[in-house]
Design a protein around this motif. Structure first.
Motif, PDB file in Angstrom:
ATOM      1  N   PRO A 107      -3.882  -4.074  -9.976  1.00 48.43           N
ATOM      2  CA  PRO A 107      -3.088  -4.649  -8.876  1.00 48.43           C
ATOM      3  C   PRO A 107      -3.747  -4.489  -7.513  1.00 48.43           C
ATOM      4  CG  PRO A 107      -1.672  -3.444 -10.389  1.00 48.43           C
ATOM      5  CD  PRO A 107      -3.070  -3.154 -10.808  1.00 48.43           C
ATOM      6  N   ILE A 108      -4.288  -3.308  -7.210  1.00 47.70           N
ATOM      7  CA  ILE A 108      -4.867  -3.087  -5.889  1.00 47.70           C
ATOM      8  C   ILE A 108      -6.134  -3.909  -5.707  1.00 47.70           C
ATOM      9  CG2 ILE A 108      -6.180  -1.059  -6.629  1.00 47.70           C
ATOM     10  CD1 ILE A 108      -4.509  -1.494  -3.221  1.00 47.70           C
ATOM     11  N   THR A 109      -6.913  -4.074  -6.770  1.00 47.57           N
ATOM     12  CA  THR A 109      -8.116  -4.913  -6.667  1.00 47.57           C
ATOM     13  C   THR A 109      -7.735  -6.388  -6.527  1.00 47.57           C
ATOM     14  OG1 THR A 109      -8.259  -4.949  -9.087  1.00 47.57           O
ATOM     15  CG2 THR A 109      -9.551  -3.294  -7.941  1.00 47.57           C
ATOM     16  N   SER A 110      -6.661  -6.805  -7.192  1.00 47.19           N
ATOM     17  CA  SER A 110      -6.195  -8.189  -7.042  1.00 47.19           C
ATOM     18  C   SER A 110      -5.733  -8.455  -5.619  1.00 47.19           C
ATOM     19  CB  SER A 110      -5.054  -8.472  -8.028  1.00 47.19           C
ATOM     20  OG  SER A 110      -5.476  -8.332  -9.358  1.00 47.19           O
ATOM     21  N   ALA A 117      -8.401  -6.609   7.784  1.00 47.50           N
ATOM     22  CA  ALA A 117      -9.488  -6.369   6.833  1.00 47.50           C
ATOM     23  C   ALA A 117      -9.641  -4.892   6.519  1.00 47.50           C
ATOM     24  CB  ALA A 117     -10.792  -6.933   7.386  1.00 47.50           C
ATOM     25  N   SER A 118      -9.480  -4.030   7.518  1.00 50.14           N
ATOM     26  CA  SER A 118      -9.652  -2.594   7.309  1.00 50.14           C
ATOM     27  C   SER A 118      -8.447  -1.934   6.655  1.00 50.14           C
ATOM     28  CB  SER A 118      -9.945  -1.914   8.652  1.00 50.14           C
ATOM     29  OG  SER A 118      -8.869  -2.105   9.558  1.00 50.14           O
ATOM     30  N   ALA A 119      -7.332  -2.654   6.542  1.00 51.69           N
ATOM     31  CA  ALA A 119      -6.155  -2.066   5.903  1.00 51.69           C
ATOM     32  C   ALA A 119      -6.357  -1.856   4.403  1.00 51.69           C
ATOM     33  CB  ALA A 119      -4.928  -2.949   6.146  1.00 51.69           C
ATOM     34  N   ILE A 120      -7.250  -2.619   3.791  1.00 48.75           N
ATOM     35  CA  ILE A 120      -7.534  -2.463   2.364  1.00 48.75           C
ATOM     36  C   ILE A 120      -8.366  -1.197   2.151  1.00 48.75           C
ATOM     37  CG2 ILE A 120      -8.675  -3.494   0.364  1.00 48.75           C
ATOM     38  CD1 ILE A 120      -6.208  -4.972   1.121  1.00 48.75           C
ATOM     39  N   PRO A 121      -7.970  -0.303   1.253  1.00 49.14           N
ATOM     40  CA  PRO A 121      -8.775   0.893   0.985  1.00 49.14           C
ATOM     41  C   PRO A 121     -10.157   0.519   0.457  1.00 49.14           C
ATOM     42  CG  PRO A 121      -6.582   1.082   0.014  1.00 49.14           C
ATOM     43  CD  PRO A 121      -6.730  -0.328   0.466  1.00 49.14           C
ATOM     44  N   GLU A 122     -11.141   1.374   0.728  1.00 48.92           N
ATOM     45  CA  GLU A 122     -12.509   1.079   0.321  1.00 48.92           C
ATOM     46  C   GLU A 122     -12.648   0.968  -1.193  1.00 48.92           C
ATOM     47  OE1 GLU A 122     -15.211   3.841   1.964  1.00 48.92           O
ATOM     48  OE2 GLU A 122     -14.746   3.369   4.051  1.00 48.92           O
ATOM     49  N   TYR A 123     -11.892   1.816  -1.940  1.00 47.71           N
ATOM     50  CA  TYR A 123     -12.033   1.800  -3.398  1.00 47.71           C
ATOM     51  C   TYR A 123     -11.440   0.550  -4.033  1.00 47.71           C
ATOM     52  CZ  TYR A 123      -7.105   3.213  -3.586  1.00 47.71           C
ATOM     53  OH  TYR A 123      -5.747   3.273  -3.448  1.00 47.71           O
ATOM     54  N   ALA A 124     -10.675  -0.214  -3.257  1.00 50.89           N
ATOM     55  CA  ALA A 124     -10.029  -1.401  -3.828  1.00 50.89           C
ATOM     56  C   ALA A 124     -10.988  -2.574  -3.958  1.00 50.89           C
ATOM     57  CB  ALA A 124      -8.830  -1.808  -2.980  1.00 50.89           C
ATOM     58  N   ARG A 125     -12.130  -2.505  -3.263  1.00 50.23           N
ATOM     59  CA  ARG A 125     -13.100  -3.602  -3.318  1.00 50.23           C
ATOM     60  C   ARG A 125     -14.313  -3.173  -4.133  1.00 50.23           C
ATOM     61  NH1 ARG A 125     -11.935  -4.222   2.531  1.00 50.23           N
ATOM     62  NH2 ARG A 125     -10.869  -6.223   2.893  1.00 50.23           N
ATOM     63  N   ASP A 130     -14.475   3.907 -11.838  1.00 42.57           N
ATOM     64  CA  ASP A 130     -13.069   3.970 -12.239  1.00 42.57           C
ATOM     65  C   ASP A 130     -12.334   2.699 -11.862  1.00 42.57           C
ATOM     66  OD1 ASP A 130     -13.467   6.497 -13.227  1.00 42.57           O
ATOM     67  OD2 ASP A 130     -12.844   7.507 -11.376  1.00 42.57           O
ATOM     68  N   VAL A 131     -12.683   2.124 -10.718  1.00 41.81           N
ATOM     69  CA  VAL A 131     -12.037   0.872 -10.293  1.00 41.81           C
ATOM     70  C   VAL A 131     -12.326  -0.238 -11.287  1.00 41.81           C
ATOM     71  CG1 VAL A 131     -12.002  -0.901  -8.507  1.00 41.81           C
ATOM     72  CG2 VAL A 131     -12.044   1.508  -7.865  1.00 41.81           C
ATOM     73  N   MET A 132     -13.562  -0.321 -11.765  1.00 39.55           N
ATOM     74  CA  MET A 132     -13.952  -1.382 -12.686  1.00 39.55           C
ATOM     75  C   MET A 132     -13.356  -1.190 -14.064  1.00 39.55           C
ATOM     76  SD  MET A 132     -15.780  -3.303 -10.739  1.00 39.55           S
ATOM     77  CE  MET A 132     -16.620  -4.374 -11.887  1.00 39.55           C
ATOM     78  N   ALA A 133     -13.081   0.070 -14.446  1.00 45.04           N
ATOM     79  CA  ALA A 133     -12.664   0.344 -15.819  1.00 45.04           C
ATOM     80  C   ALA A 133     -11.171   0.543 -15.986  1.00 45.04           C
ATOM     81  CB  ALA A 133     -13.401   1.589 -16.349  1.00 45.04           C
ATOM     82  N   LEU A 155       0.831  -1.206   0.000  1.00 43.40           N
ATOM     83  CA  LEU A 155       0.000   0.000   0.000  1.00 43.40           C
ATOM     84  C   LEU A 155       0.865   1.255   0.000  1.00 43.40           C
ATOM     85  CD1 LEU A 155      -2.750  -1.100   2.549  1.00 43.40           C
ATOM     86  CD2 LEU A 155      -2.905  -1.018   0.053  1.00 43.40           C
ATOM     87  N   ALA A 156       1.991   1.222   0.711  1.00 45.87           N
ATOM     88  CA  ALA A 156       2.895   2.376   0.699  1.00 45.87           C
ATOM     89  C   ALA A 156       3.479   2.596  -0.692  1.00 45.87           C
ATOM     90  CB  ALA A 156       4.010   2.167   1.730  1.00 45.87           C
ATOM     91  N   MET A 157       3.843   1.507  -1.364  1.00 40.28           N
ATOM     92  CA  MET A 157       4.368   1.632  -2.726  1.00 40.28           C
ATOM     93  C   MET A 157       3.284   2.132  -3.673  1.00 40.28           C
ATOM     94  SD  MET A 157       5.644  -1.353  -5.302  1.00 40.28           S
ATOM     95  CE  MET A 157       3.907  -1.758  -5.515  1.00 40.28           C
ATOM     96  N   ASP A 158       2.048   1.632  -3.507  1.00 45.73           N
ATOM     97  CA  ASP A 158       0.952   2.066  -4.369  1.00 45.73           C
ATOM     98  C   ASP A 158       0.666   3.546  -4.178  1.00 45.73           C
ATOM     99  OD1 ASP A 158      -1.392   1.245  -6.157  1.00 45.73           O
ATOM    100  OD2 ASP A 158      -2.440   2.187  -4.486  1.00 45.73           O
ATOM    101  N   GLU A 159       0.741   4.004  -2.931  1.00 48.16           N
ATOM    102  CA  GLU A 159       0.520   5.426  -2.669  1.00 48.16           C
ATOM    103  C   GLU A 159       1.647   6.273  -3.220  1.00 48.16           C
ATOM    104  OE1 GLU A 159      -0.318   8.372   1.180  1.00 48.16           O
ATOM    105  OE2 GLU A 159      -0.066   6.212   1.434  1.00 48.16           O
ATOM    106  N   ALA A 160       2.881   5.767  -3.121  1.00 46.32           N
ATOM    107  CA  ALA A 160       4.018   6.510  -3.654  1.00 46.32           C
ATOM    108  C   ALA A 160       3.962   6.628  -5.174  1.00 46.32           C
ATOM    109  CB  ALA A 160       5.331   5.849  -3.230  1.00 46.32           C
ATOM    110  N   ASN A 161       3.341   5.656  -5.812  1.00 44.70           N
ATOM    111  CA  ASN A 161       3.206   5.678  -7.271  1.00 44.70           C
ATOM    112  C   ASN A 161       2.005   6.488  -7.747  1.00 44.70           C
ATOM    113  OD1 ASN A 161       5.460   4.070  -7.499  1.00 44.70           O
ATOM    114  ND2 ASN A 161       4.299   2.164  -7.624  1.00 44.70           N
ATOM    115  N   GLY A 162       1.367   7.201  -6.829  1.00 47.63           N
ATOM    116  CA  GLY A 162       0.263   8.065  -7.241  1.00 47.63           C
ATOM    117  C   GLY A 162      -1.093   7.457  -7.055  1.00 47.63           C
ATOM    118  N   GLY A 163      -1.207   6.450  -6.167  1.00 44.41           N
ATOM    119  CA  GLY A 163      -2.505   5.832  -5.936  1.00 44.41           C
ATOM    120  C   GLY A 163      -3.472   6.803  -5.291  1.00 44.41           C
ATOM    121  N   GLU A 164      -4.706   6.862  -5.784  1.00 44.27           N
ATOM    122  CA  GLU A 164      -5.736   7.760  -5.263  1.00 44.27           C
ATOM    123  C   GLU A 164      -6.940   6.947  -4.814  1.00 44.27           C
ATOM    124  OE1 GLU A 164      -6.520  10.472  -8.397  1.00 44.27           O
ATOM    125  OE2 GLU A 164      -4.554  11.427  -8.318  1.00 44.27           O
TER     126      GLU A 164
END
Length: 630
Positions: free
Chosen positions: A388-391, A418-426, A379-382, A364-373
């Motif tokens: 990667p984050i949804t996987s 369970a709560s560590a996963i961002p809401e938009y990832a599911r 947008d998540v579906m498309a 998650l830290a790497m995803d945020e550093a790469n510009g994760g919003e």
């Protein structure tokens, strides 16, 4: 293996126990002691080739018996035996297996050209440069012998030259070598066929992959192998090739890597058995040598190394580094590999949940550093960039379901992961709902407050219709969660009915078009009309099936509401009459939906019943319209 013969005289050496004798007919006048072995020789052949032996003989000339001790000669008795044969002119065979022994021993004994022409230093050096270092196998054999001859082989630059030779050959594609090529004992003609004794056999040479040298390099001791890898890196070899070789070496000498994944990590038979301390040191060194690039080593291999590091109690730095590497590519992991057993006696859980949580934090830290919003659901579906984050979210939900039956797993630890996963990832919360349901089933002693705390992780708006149906009948869920699920299930049913009505309107609007096509005189118009009618017929059939399914769902929902009403009537204090649905049931609900929850549950029940009546009326109306269309 290439070789060169030196000397021409027949063998005159014989061994008796721990002593060698030269049977030339003359009595021995000098004894050379090398360790436990003694050589009974003659002064003249020795001093005519070696300046060191000449000085030693002169220093002992005044003694009755001349005895020379050579305990520090490189290679010991094995080397001196060959040197003695060379001094007597007896036939010896210079090969990659003994050339380093002879080169180091001749340097120690000062067998230079100043003492005699074509002396042993010149002969061994010429063979080393012109034969051994030009061939992969011979260079490898010579380098393997250097382990017994340090530091002499290092001082004479033999180790460096062998490593440079191997690195240059490993970093060059054998298919690009010019003709004639002799590698692995094969000759190749300009036409590409294999040669045998200069005659074309017609056979085509095999194609070499970039990993052709892995097996040979793994036979080296780790200090030599480490220097070879470092030299290859300085020559610019690709990181994935370096990682592949390190993986091969690790699987050969770390048995723990092959126990669990022998079927999927390649077939590398472990050879030498190392002690646990040696395996631990080797694993830490391999971890330091692995290139820091995402994807150069598979996630399966990295998780295998991490599991082995935990078993061997490797340093915290090594374990942390492996966790970071896995976190960089967690989306490529599988659930089976992520189930790391707990090898610590201080932890009660079956699996190492803390380790997986740390790996997830790195990802998650790497995803945020790469510009994760935090994008919206569409947008998540498309967006492919969010794959990667949804996987990872799906992987963690599966992991939670696997560890949920562990009775020693405390609710805070389960909830934290369970709560560590961002809401938009599911995109959907079905996987999380399944994990929570399994946990509640295995931990039936949880209080109502603890169960409600876990259920706050769920977003009922992101449950599928099937999950809503299951949740509405789930007695393990808190009552207010069941009510909220029923509410959103009703909204989904209403949306589905509206979609069916929209399809019906579109079908009615398409009738004039079909009539126009059927009466047109264009070529192929009739075939087009037939195909279109078939498509429309299939669409009508599908809509009939959907209407029947909706009718069943409406009936089931009405029964659930009646059951809830009966259950509430049996409770104290008015039951349903005193139960008020809060504005927020631990989840985010749209503002237009919150207004529907202001009343009591009994009022909501009446509202839901009324809406269900309207839905059934729409279903009946739609069925009549379908009958008219048919």
């Amino acid at each position: 293996m290439a070789s060169v013969k030196l000397g021409s005289k027949p063998d005159a050496f014989k061994r008796q126990g721990q002593a060698w004798f030269c049977t030339t007919g003359l009595p021995s006048d000098v004894t050379v002691e090398v360790g436990d072995m003694s050589f009974h020789l003659h002064k003249f052949p020795l001093l005519s080739k070696s300046a060191f032996l000449e000085r030693s003989i002169e220093e002992n000339s005044d003694q009755e018996e001349c005895i020379i001790k050579l305990n520090d000669i490189p290679g010991g008795a094995k080397s001196f035996e060959l040197v003695a044969r060379f001094c007597y002119g007896v036939k010896i065979e210079l090969s990659p297996a003994n050339v380093v022994y002879l080169r180091c021993a001749s340097e120690h004994l000062e067998m230079t050209e100043a003492v005699a022409e074509e002396n042993l230093i010149a002969q061994s050096e010429m063979f080393l440069n012109q034969v051994v270092l030009r061939n992969w196998k011979d260079s490898l054999t010579a380098l393997e012998t250097c382990d017994d001859l340090l530091p002499d082989a290092e001082d004479l630059q033999i180790v460096k030259r062998c490593i440079e030779s191997l690195a240059s050959k490993a970093t060059t594609d054998p298919n690009l070598f010019g003709w004639p090529i002799r590698e692995h004992g094969m000759m190749q003609s300009p036409g590409g066929s294999v040669l045998w004794n200069g005659i074309s056999t017609g056979a085509r040479p095999r194609n070499f992959n970039s990993d052709w040298w892995y097996g040979d390099a793994s036979s080296l001791s780790f200090p030599m192998y480490k220097r070879l890898i470092s030299t290859m890196e300085s020559r610019g070899i690709r990181p994935e090739i370096i990682a592949g070789s390190l993986t091969y070496y690790a699987k050969k000498y770390l048995p723990g890597l092959n126990r669990r994944h022998s079927h999927s990590m390649g077939t590398v038979a472990p050879t030498a058995t190392l002690s646990e301390v040696e395996q631990k040191n080797l694993l830490e060194e391999i971890n330091r040598l692995l290139p820091v690039h995402k994807g150069v080593a598979s996630t399966k291999v990295l998780l295998g190394l991490l599991r082995t590091a935990m078993i061997l109690k490797a340093s915290p730095t090594c374990i942390s580094n492996l966790e970071k590497r896995i976190g960089m590519q967690l989306d490529q992991a599988t659930l089976e590999d992520l189930l790391l057993p707990n090898f610590s006696y201080t932890m009660e859980t079956l699996y190492n949940v803390e380790c997986v949580h740390r790996i997830l934090d790195h990802f998650l830290a790497m995803d945020e550093a790469n510009g994760g919003e935090s994008p919206c659901l569409d947008d998540v579906m498309a967006s492919p960039s969010l794959a990667p984050i949804t996987s990872v979210a799906k992987l963690i939900d599966g992991y939670l379901a696997e560890i949920a039956p562990d009775i020693n797993l405390k609710p805070p630890k389960f909830q934290a992961l369970a709560s560590a996963i961002p809401e938009y990832a599911r995109p959907l919360d079905d996987g999380l709902y399944r994990a929570i349901d399994i946990y509640l089933k295995a931990h039936s002693w949880l209080s109502e407050a603890e169960r409600e705390q876990l259920c706050r992780l769920l977003d009922c708006q992101k449950l599928s219709l099937e999950a809503c149906t299951h949740a509405a009948q789930n007695e393990r869920l808190p009552l207010r969660v069941v009510v909220q699920v029923l509410f959103f299930e009703q909204l989904q049913l209403r949306t589905s009915i509206a979609g069916c009505l929209l399809v019906s309107d579109n079908l009615e609007g398409s009738r004039p078009l079909r009539s126009g096509i059927a009466t047109s005189g264009e070529a192929g118009g009739w075939a087009t009309a037939v195909r279109e009618n078939q498509v429309l017929k299939v669409g009508m059939d599908n809509m009939r099936m959907r209407l029947a399914e909706l009718e069943k769902q409406c009936s089931s929902m009405r029964q659930e509401i009646e059951k809830l009403g009966g259950r509430a009537g049996k409770g104290s204090g008015g039951g349903w009459a005193s139960l008020v649905v809060p504005r927020r049931l631990g989840l985010k609900v749209r503002s237009q939906m919150c207004s529907a929850q202001e009343g009591s549950v009994s009022g909501q029940q009446r509202s839901m019943s009324a809406k269900l009546d309207k839905l059934q009326a729409k279903v009946s109306k739609q069925k009549k319209q379908l009958a008219a269309d048919a």
